[in-house]
Scaffold this motif. Structure first.
Motif, short mmCIF file in Angstrom:
data_model
loop_
_atom_site.label_atom_id
_atom_site.label_comp_id
_atom_site.label_asym_id
_atom_site.label_seq_id
_atom_site.Cartn_x
_atom_site.Cartn_y
_atom_site.Cartn_z
N TRP A 1 0.86 -1.26 0.06
CA TRP A 1 0.02 0.05 0.01
C TRP A 1 0.97 1.23 -0.02
CZ3 TRP A 1 -0.92 -4.38 2.65
CH2 TRP A 1 -2.43 -4.95 2.35
N TYR A 2 2.09 1.13 0.29
CA TYR A 2 3.07 2.22 0.11
C TYR A 2 4.42 1.83 -0.17
CZ TYR A 2 5.25 0.69 4.51
OH TYR A 2 5.71 0.16 5.49
N THR A 3 5.25 2.84 -0.82
CA THR A 3 6.62 2.43 -1.00
C THR A 3 7.72 3.50 -0.67
OG1 THR A 3 7.97 1.65 -3.03
CG2 THR A 3 6.67 3.67 -3.32
N LEU A 4 8.86 2.78 -0.38
CA LEU A 4 9.85 3.93 0.20
C LEU A 4 10.22 4.83 -1.15
CD1 LEU A 4 11.54 1.60 2.65
CD2 LEU A 4 10.17 2.99 3.19
N LEU A 5 10.47 5.92 -0.87
CA LEU A 5 11.09 6.66 -1.97
C LEU A 5 12.68 6.86 -1.55
CD1 LEU A 5 8.35 9.67 -2.10
CD2 LEU A 5 8.89 7.59 -3.65
N PRO A 6 13.57 7.28 -2.54
CA PRO A 6 14.90 7.43 -2.16
C PRO A 6 15.24 8.55 -1.39
CG PRO A 6 14.48 7.04 -4.74
CD PRO A 6 13.09 7.34 -4.16
N ASP A 7 14.53 9.44 -1.20
CA ASP A 7 14.83 10.96 -0.30
C ASP A 7 14.46 10.49 1.23
OD1 ASP A 7 12.13 11.03 -0.64
OD2 ASP A 7 12.16 12.96 -1.38
N ALA B 1 10.03 2.59 -6.44
CA ALA B 1 10.64 3.78 -6.74
C ALA B 1 11.89 3.89 -7.45
CB ALA B 1 10.31 4.93 -5.72
N ARG B 2 12.18 4.92 -8.22
CA ARG B 2 13.76 4.89 -8.69
C ARG B 2 13.92 6.33 -9.32
NH1 ARG B 2 16.54 -0.11 -11.71
NH2 ARG B 2 16.49 -0.74 -9.48
N ASP B 3 14.79 6.99 -8.97
CA ASP B 3 15.28 8.31 -9.77
C ASP B 3 14.12 9.50 -9.90
OD1 ASP B 3 17.88 7.25 -9.96
OD2 ASP B 3 17.29 6.37 -11.81
N GLY B 4 13.24 9.26 -8.82
CA GLY B 4 12.16 10.24 -8.81
C GLY B 4 10.98 9.59 -9.71
N ARG B 5 11.04 8.35 -10.03
CA ARG B 5 9.80 7.69 -10.71
C ARG B 5 9.35 6.71 -10.04
NH1 ARG B 5 12.22 5.74 -15.96
NH2 ARG B 5 14.10 5.13 -14.46
N VAL B 6 8.10 6.58 -9.82
CA VAL B 6 7.43 5.46 -9.22
C VAL B 6 6.44 4.66 -10.21
CG1 VAL B 6 5.76 4.90 -7.10
CG2 VAL B 6 7.44 6.68 -7.26
#
Length: 653
Positions: free
Chosen positions: A293-299, A339-344
């Protein structure tokens, strides 16, 4: 100039074959190196689940070649049937034998990682992930039972296991390492980044995972086995979902101590900090392992799905230093991937936007289609437009209404359309406003559809969900009737031409509504529950105690089981019924439909019973989907009084 044609008899460019020929539902997209891979259901290949990818040229190709089929049967509903790493190593569960296999880059033939069952014992695997040179999975071990009778005669034990990636366990069962067990059900095993701790979700009968689960943590010894565990969050009345590590000592998880599934930061010493208290759902029912239901972002922030009826996206900061940031999209149905490089990666859609896998750029809001569920969509003028409505009843009933829509036809002046009430399964599921070709099949023929979130549905908080507790066959029926009566009172539907359809638990509501009321003129049950005492004995382990909460525990509730069951109220039935059933269904076995059929036959109720060999709980094969859809249309035409051009009549007993 549109032709004046009675509702239900409109000619449509959408055929039953169109539901399968270019339809191939996509789920679980993930990054593998620079590529996007996903799981794709292939109805034209006997319902095979294929792992596919988009190559550098943009072409869609198989990673897992036919006839290999990546589908788990853990809990019967499966989930988490494949994983891959950035090297392109694919690990998957093969549906036919439920063994784990690996497909190395540059090879075409998978090789087994786990042994075949022996002596009547067999294993199933799900919630699969790769960790270095091992595969981590939830294992389900079935052994012949000395005490059980009925459809299911195995004893089941579950644990988290680690399987060597080198294939040594394929011939040596001792090479499969059991990491932790100790509960009836386990999900979401996650090692800490330093490898010193393992967390997982656990629960026991009679609870379902939306009733209450525990987030457990244990140290991992040098042999890779979990030590003494302790509970960080959760209880019999609190549901915890999807733990993920922020660092070696801190987790994020979803929990509902407030009555809403919200995100929390949880430390190893048990300190819990809500990220953003909200009267909305950031989680859902754990029917399938591996659901996210959620994903961790690189930031360091999180991209989460937020649901109250419709679903939207929001970015949350686990540190609490920044306010939630809503993400505007045209979608009402969304699931998130990596998520990767600002893209999900997302799987998304809306009633007028085709569903499928997309790459979402969080900075610009731009979305790129990766693979949609259908190759070609009909002219948008033939597609239904979702209208969210609320209807008064014993409680406010949430529903999605799809009026008839076809530019080539208008109805005779003064005629009101027939409507089909769609009752979702679960019953802890939810109506979703997404482009559904099955709904378009009906609405483009002049048949309205109302998709009902009766009390007990997910997406409106625990209190709404628990209105069904002890009231299955009462609340769901009341709310379904309230919705269709509301349509009639608003002058939108013909009260004399109302039908009801549903599958599994939705099929139970169909049969309950038909035997307890005279509101509906026709009913269609797809593999529905008709009787409770035998069902509790015959159904699979995951749901074998579900009725404790929906009706009451046995033997105390034995009288209530008989009172509520539609089978025992067939003497009140006056409505024709169509029953459709997969003969390989282990969740709702064919015996349920056959008992109801026999009772209708005894009482002379017009009905049809149609079975499909090789189909389980939910139809997957193209030929089955086409046949069932056309038989359902023919049934409505005969009972509700309209012609069905191109579709032959269905003989009724």
């Amino acid at each position: 100039m549109p032709a004046t044609t009675p509702y239900g008899s409109w000619t449509s460019p959408i055929s039953a074959a169109d539901l399968t020929t270019n339809g191939h539902p996509v789920s679980g997209p993930r990054w593998v190196g620079d590529e996007v891979w996903w799981l794709e259901l292939r109805p034209q290949e006997d319902g095979r689940s294929a792992v596919r990818r988009r190559d550098a040229s943009g072409a869609v190709v198989d990673v897992l070649p036919a006839p290999w089929n990546a589908a788990s049967r853990v809990h019967e509903y499966g989930g988490g049937a494949w994983a891959a790493d950035d090297r392109g190593v694919l690990v998957f569960v093969e549906f036919a034998d439920q063994r784990l296999y690996v497909l190395a880059p540059g090879t075409r033939e998978p090789r087994p990682l786990t042994p075949l069952g022996t002596g009547g014992t067999h294993h199933r695997y799900g919630d699969v992930s790769l960790r270095g040179d091992e595969v981590v999975a939830v294992r389900e071990t079935h052994t012949p039972s000395a005490t059980k009778t009925g459809e299911n005669t195995t004893d089941i034990v579950r644990d988290v296991v680690a399987v060597p990636l080198d294939g040594s366990a394929a011939t040596d069962p001792a090479a499969v390492r059991s990491v932790v067990g100790g509960s009836d059900f386990l999900a979401a095993p996650r090692w800490s980044p330093d490898g010193r701790h393992l967390v997982w979700i656990a629960w026991d009968h009679p609870r379902m995972p939306w009733d209450g689960t525990e987030l457990r943590v244990a140290p991992v010894d040098d042999d890779g086995v979990a030590g003494t565990w302790r509970t960080l969050a959760g209880s019999p009345t609190e549901s915890v979902l999807q733990p993920e590590w922020l660092d070696d000592d801190t987790l994020v998880a979803i929990a509902d101590p407030t009555g809403w599934w919200n995100l929390e930061r949880i430390t190893l010493d048990g300190v819990r900090t809500p990220l953003h208290p909200d009267a909305a759902e950031y989680g859902g029912p754990l029917w399938r392992l591996g659901t996210r239901w959620y994903t961790l972002l690189p930031d360091g922030r999180l991209l989460a799905t937020r649901t109250f009826g419709s679903t939207s996206l929001v970015v949350l900061d686990p540190s609490g230093q920044r306010d939630p940031e809503p993400i505007e999209t045209p979608w009402t149905s969304i699931a998130v991937g990596g998520a990767r490089d600002g893209r999900v990666l997302v799987t998304s859609g809306a009633s007028t936007v085709g569903a499928g896998a997309r790459v979402l750029d969080l900075a610009t809001g731009a979305a790129e289609d990766v693979r949609l569920d259908a190759d070609d969509l009909p002219d948008a003028r033939y597609l239904p437009v979702a209208e969210r409505r609320e209807f008064p009843g014993e409680r406010t009933v949430h529903a999605i209404v799809y009026p008839p829509r076809n530019p080539d036809h208008v109805a005779p002046q003064g005629e009101l359309p027939p409507y089909v009430a769609v009752v979702h399964g679960g019953p802890t599921s939810q109506a979703v406003a997404a482009l559904d070709m099955r709904i378009a099949y009906w609405t483009s023929r002049g048949i309205g559809v109302v998709d009902i979130d009766y009390g007990g549905s997910t997406g409106y908080g625990r209190a709404y969900r628990e209105t069904l507790r002890g009231q299955w066959g009462v609340v769901d029926v009341e709310d379904t009737i309230a919705a269709v009566r509301g349509l009639g009172e608003a002058g939108l539907a013909d009260p004399a031409r109302l039908a009801i359809r549903g599958g599994s638990a939705g099929g139970w509501t169909v049969l309950s509504a038909l035997t307890r009321s005279d509101v509906f003129a026709a009913g269609v049950s797809y593999f529905g529950v008709a009787e409770l005492e035998r069902f509790a004995q015959d159904t699979h382990d995951f749901e074998s105690r579900y009725l404790d909460g929906l009706i009451g525990p046995m033997p105390e509730a034995a009288a209530l089981y008989r009172e509520r069951a539609p089978l025992h109220a067939v003497d009140q039935l006056r409505t024709p019924v169509l029953l459709l059933q997969g003969l390989d269904d282990r969740v709702v076995p064919p015996s349920q439909a056959e008992l109801f059929r026999d009772a209708m036959r005894e009482r002379g109720i017009p009905h049809a019973y149609v079975t499909y060999a090789g189909e389980g709980h939910g139809f997957r094969k193209a030929a089955t989907i086409i046949d069932a859809t056309e038989k359902e249309l023919a049934f409505y035409g005969q009972i509700l009084g309209f012609a069905t051009p191109g579709v032959p009549a269905l003989p009724l007993d």
